[in-house]
Every structure is written in C-alpha cells, then in structure tokens.
Design a protein around this motif. Sequence first.
Motif, short mmCIF file in Angstrom:
data_model
loop_
_atom_site.label_atom_id
_atom_site.label_comp_id
_atom_site.label_asym_id
_atom_site.label_seq_id
_atom_site.Cartn_x
_atom_site.Cartn_y
_atom_site.Cartn_z
N SER A 58 3.66 -2.95 -2.51
CA SER A 58 2.74 -3.71 -1.91
C SER A 58 2.32 -4.86 -2.31
O SER A 58 2.24 -4.75 -3.92
N THR A 59 1.41 -5.75 -2.11
CA THR A 59 0.99 -6.79 -3.26
C THR A 59 0.32 -6.04 -4.32
O THR A 59 -0.72 -6.64 -4.99
N TRP A 60 -0.82 -5.18 -3.71
CA TRP A 60 -2.38 -4.99 -4.15
C TRP A 60 -2.12 -3.54 -5.25
O TRP A 60 -3.04 -3.62 -6.46
N GLY A 61 -0.19 -3.79 -5.60
CA GLY A 61 -0.33 -2.72 -6.90
C GLY A 61 0.45 -4.14 -8.04
O GLY A 61 0.81 -3.43 -8.93
N GLU A 62 -0.23 -5.16 -7.82
CA GLU A 62 0.46 -5.79 -8.59
C GLU A 62 -0.41 -7.23 -9.17
O GLU A 62 -1.00 -7.68 -9.81
N VAL A 63 -1.82 -7.28 -7.78
CA VAL A 63 -3.12 -7.88 -8.79
C VAL A 63 -4.35 -7.38 -8.34
O VAL A 63 -4.64 -6.49 -7.18
N TRP A 64 -5.42 -7.26 -9.05
CA TRP A 64 -6.74 -6.07 -8.61
C TRP A 64 -7.11 -6.43 -7.44
O TRP A 64 -7.37 -7.96 -7.51
N PRO A 75 -3.93 -9.87 -12.85
CA PRO A 75 -2.95 -9.44 -12.46
C PRO A 75 -2.95 -7.70 -12.90
O PRO A 75 -3.64 -8.02 -14.36
N ILE A 76 -1.82 -7.26 -12.39
CA ILE A 76 -1.91 -5.79 -13.15
C ILE A 76 -1.15 -5.61 -14.14
O ILE A 76 0.46 -5.71 -13.41
N ARG A 77 -1.65 -4.59 -15.01
CA ARG A 77 -0.20 -4.41 -15.76
C ARG A 77 1.09 -3.73 -15.72
O ARG A 77 0.50 -2.94 -15.04
N PRO A 78 2.05 -4.00 -14.73
CA PRO A 78 3.06 -2.88 -14.40
C PRO A 78 3.17 -1.93 -15.41
O PRO A 78 3.33 -0.99 -15.15
N LEU A 79 3.24 -1.84 -16.88
CA LEU A 79 3.40 -0.03 -17.23
C LEU A 79 2.10 0.41 -16.74
O LEU A 79 2.22 1.25 -16.88
N SER A 80 0.59 -0.26 -16.26
CA SER A 80 -0.08 0.55 -16.67
C SER A 80 -0.20 1.20 -15.12
O SER A 80 -0.96 2.50 -14.47
N ALA A 81 1.03 1.14 -14.31
CA ALA A 81 1.27 1.68 -12.82
C ALA A 81 2.50 2.21 -12.93
O ALA A 81 3.00 3.54 -12.48
N ILE A 82 3.35 1.48 -13.90
CA ILE A 82 5.31 2.42 -14.15
C ILE A 82 4.89 4.12 -14.54
O ILE A 82 5.04 4.85 -14.25
N ILE A 83 3.97 3.80 -15.96
CA ILE A 83 3.87 5.38 -16.81
C ILE A 83 3.38 6.02 -15.94
O ILE A 83 4.36 7.43 -16.02
N PRO A 84 2.10 6.20 -15.46
CA PRO A 84 1.55 7.18 -14.63
C PRO A 84 2.42 7.37 -12.90
O PRO A 84 2.97 8.65 -12.71
N ALA A 85 3.13 6.19 -12.79
CA ALA A 85 3.94 6.80 -11.61
C ALA A 85 4.91 7.26 -12.14
O ALA A 85 5.75 8.56 -10.91
N ALA A 86 6.02 7.57 -12.75
CA ALA A 86 7.02 7.89 -13.57
C ALA A 86 6.96 9.21 -14.02
O ALA A 86 7.50 10.26 -14.07
N LEU A 87 6.27 9.31 -14.70
CA LEU A 87 5.23 11.24 -15.13
C LEU A 87 5.20 11.76 -13.79
O LEU A 87 5.15 12.65 -13.38
N GLY A 88 4.42 11.53 -12.42
CA GLY A 88 4.65 11.66 -11.46
C GLY A 88 5.75 12.24 -10.66
O GLY A 88 5.05 13.47 -10.27
N ALA A 89 6.22 11.30 -10.97
CA ALA A 89 7.57 11.61 -10.29
C ALA A 89 8.38 12.64 -11.07
O ALA A 89 8.75 13.59 -10.31
N VAL A 90 8.16 12.46 -12.27
CA VAL A 90 8.80 13.97 -13.27
C VAL A 90 8.21 15.27 -12.09
O VAL A 90 8.90 16.60 -12.63
N ALA A 91 6.65 15.22 -12.54
CA ALA A 91 5.75 16.26 -12.84
C ALA A 91 6.21 16.76 -10.90
O ALA A 91 6.87 18.17 -10.66
#
Length: 166
Positions: A58-64, A75-91
């Motif tokens: 959704s859009t609230w993942g793009e702008v604070w 704007p939210i930096r993409p890697l600040s969402a991608i890295i925790p989400a990817a680590l969470g997916a692996v875990a």
Amino acid sequence: MLPSGLWRIAQVTFGVPLTKDVDLGQGQLPDWLPMEIYVVILSIVAEGLAFLAVGLVSTWGEVWPRWVPFAAGKPIRPLSAIIPAALGAVALTVTWTMALILSLRGRALDGRQFGDGGWRGSLTHDVGELGWRAWVFVTAYLPLLAWGPLLAAVTYAYAVRRKAFK
C-alpha cells in the motif's frame, strides 16, 4: 496468523478445551507474568508485526504518515522496509518449516521426543487425541507455513515496484 493467535488465546486465556489433559506449565516465563497475559501480548505483537506487511502493498509503505514526527510526508527509503521484511521472511520460513519437520518426527521445538513419536505423537501430545481438537489445531497452525514465503513474495514485489534493484 490470526487463527493461531485465536487458538492460543481461546485455549490458554479463556480455558476453551482445545487440548486434553496437557499441562501448559509456565515455561520460562518470569513468575510475575501470568501465562494468560503473556499469550495475549504474544498474539497482539504477532498480529501487529504481520500487519506491517500491508505497508509493502500500500501507499503507506512509500511515504511516512502525517502523524510521524520529523518524517511526515517524506519518502521511505526502500531498503529500510526491504531488509527487515526479507529477514522476517527468512526467519518465519525457517522457524515454521523446522516446527513442521520436528512435529512430523514427534519432537517439540526444544528437541523433546513425544511418547508415541511421529506426527501422531506430536498431535496427541498437544491435543490429547486425534479427533476434532487435532483438526482445529492443524487448521489454526498450518497456514503459518505460508507466512514466510508470502512475506518474501510481497517483499520482492515491493522492491520491484520501488525500483530498489536498479
């Protein structure tokens, strides 16, 4: 996520007979924290973390949002969402896959062997018998196997949409 949380709350907090003659004990909780309160807090935190995935689609993942101090509208930096989400997916994928494998072998996550062994021993340990309780348990917990891979999929889609990998 929601079915397993509801199962835990119903069983532990409200005493709905979803297991049969299983002593849930206190585990490694501190004496001041009742198991019932812990289970409710655990379920709320898990649901909150799961809800964060909505930001990836959704859009609230793009702008604070406006209510966030000092960052509102930026704007939210993409890697600040991608890295925790990817680590969470692996875990999540590793955790729930291991839980399934151990359960099929009749073991708990801490390695304890259940009396009957195999998946039947796991279920009879948790629910007391292979009846309606087992079906409710499996129906509540089996979707957790998909949580990690689905989170990985929406994380990848977010990265592609935000052009994080140029």
